[in-house]
Motif scaffolding. Structure first.
Motif, PDB file in Angstrom:
ATOM      1  N   TRP A 173       2.000   2.827  -9.438  1.00 16.01           N
ATOM      2  CA  TRP A 173       1.763   2.815  -7.998  1.00 16.01           C
ATOM      3  C   TRP A 173       0.657   1.844  -7.644  1.00 16.01           C
ATOM      4  O   TRP A 173      -0.254   1.593  -8.441  1.00 16.01           O
ATOM      5  N   ASN A 174       0.709   1.324  -6.422  1.00 14.99           N
ATOM      6  CA  ASN A 174      -0.375   0.499  -5.912  1.00 14.99           C
ATOM      7  C   ASN A 174      -1.604   1.395  -5.742  1.00 14.99           C
ATOM      8  O   ASN A 174      -1.505   2.499  -5.211  1.00 14.99           O
ATOM      9  N   ASN A 175      -2.756   0.915  -6.166  1.00 12.13           N
ATOM     10  CA  ASN A 175      -3.998   1.670  -6.037  1.00 12.13           C
ATOM     11  C   ASN A 175      -4.999   0.912  -5.157  1.00 12.13           C
ATOM     12  O   ASN A 175      -6.200   1.118  -5.262  1.00 12.13           O
ATOM     13  N   PRO A 185       0.831  -1.198   0.000  1.00  7.54           N
ATOM     14  CA  PRO A 185       0.000   0.000   0.000  1.00  7.54           C
ATOM     15  C   PRO A 185       0.874   1.259   0.000  1.00  7.54           C
ATOM     16  O   PRO A 185       1.875   1.323   0.717  1.00  7.54           O
ATOM     17  N   ASN A 186       0.530   2.205  -0.857  1.00  6.75           N
ATOM     18  CA  ASN A 186       1.281   3.453  -1.063  1.00  6.75           C
ATOM     19  C   ASN A 186       2.631   3.226  -1.713  1.00  6.75           C
ATOM     20  O   ASN A 186       3.450   4.143  -1.779  1.00  6.75           O
ATOM     21  N   GLY A 187       2.905   2.012  -2.193  1.00  8.76           N
ATOM     22  CA  GLY A 187       4.188   1.725  -2.823  1.00  8.76           C
ATOM     23  C   GLY A 187       4.130   1.886  -4.332  1.00  8.76           C
ATOM     24  O   GLY A 187       3.069   1.816  -4.942  1.00  8.76           O
TER      25      GLY A 187
END
Length: 112
Positions: free
Chosen positions: A89-91, A37-39
């Motif tokens: 990005w991870n969504n 997450p957020n990566g």
């Protein structure tokens, strides 16, 4: 898991398949990535000569461009032209699993 646009091929049982891409050009390499997450990245949008074919296996990814965004959902693929400024990005709220295939001269028509 959401299963859409999958079919059972002839002579198969309890088997669902979905064609994600066709001839995209010469494959340079392929990798699997786990985006927490957020990566994602890179932090700054970047370009390069090769293109990326991204396939999301689990979760959801967001490709950022200079003036737009594209969401790749689970069991979908998306071709990113390397000459366009981009990052990925991870969504999702969980870890996203994504396969990245780097290709030389690709064709937008390779995505199904």
């Amino acid at each position: 898991m959401k299963i859409t646009n999958f079919v059972t091929p002839p002579e198969h049982i309890n088997f669902l398949a979905k064609n994600l891409f066709g001839n995209c050009g010469e494959i340079i390499n392929g990798s699997i990535a786990y985006l927490e997450p957020n990566g994602g990245g890179p932090v700054q949008l970047h370009t390069h000569e090769h293109d990326h074919l991204f396939i999301v296996v689990r979760g959801e990814a967001k490709v950022l461009f200079e003036n737009s965004t594209h969401i790749i959902r689970e069991n979908e693929s998306f071709l990113v032209k390397g000459t366009l400024l981009h990052s990925v990005w991870n969504n999702a709220l969980e870890t996203t699993t994504m396969i990245g295939i780097s290709v030389k001269s690709s064709d937008d028509r390779c995505i199904k």
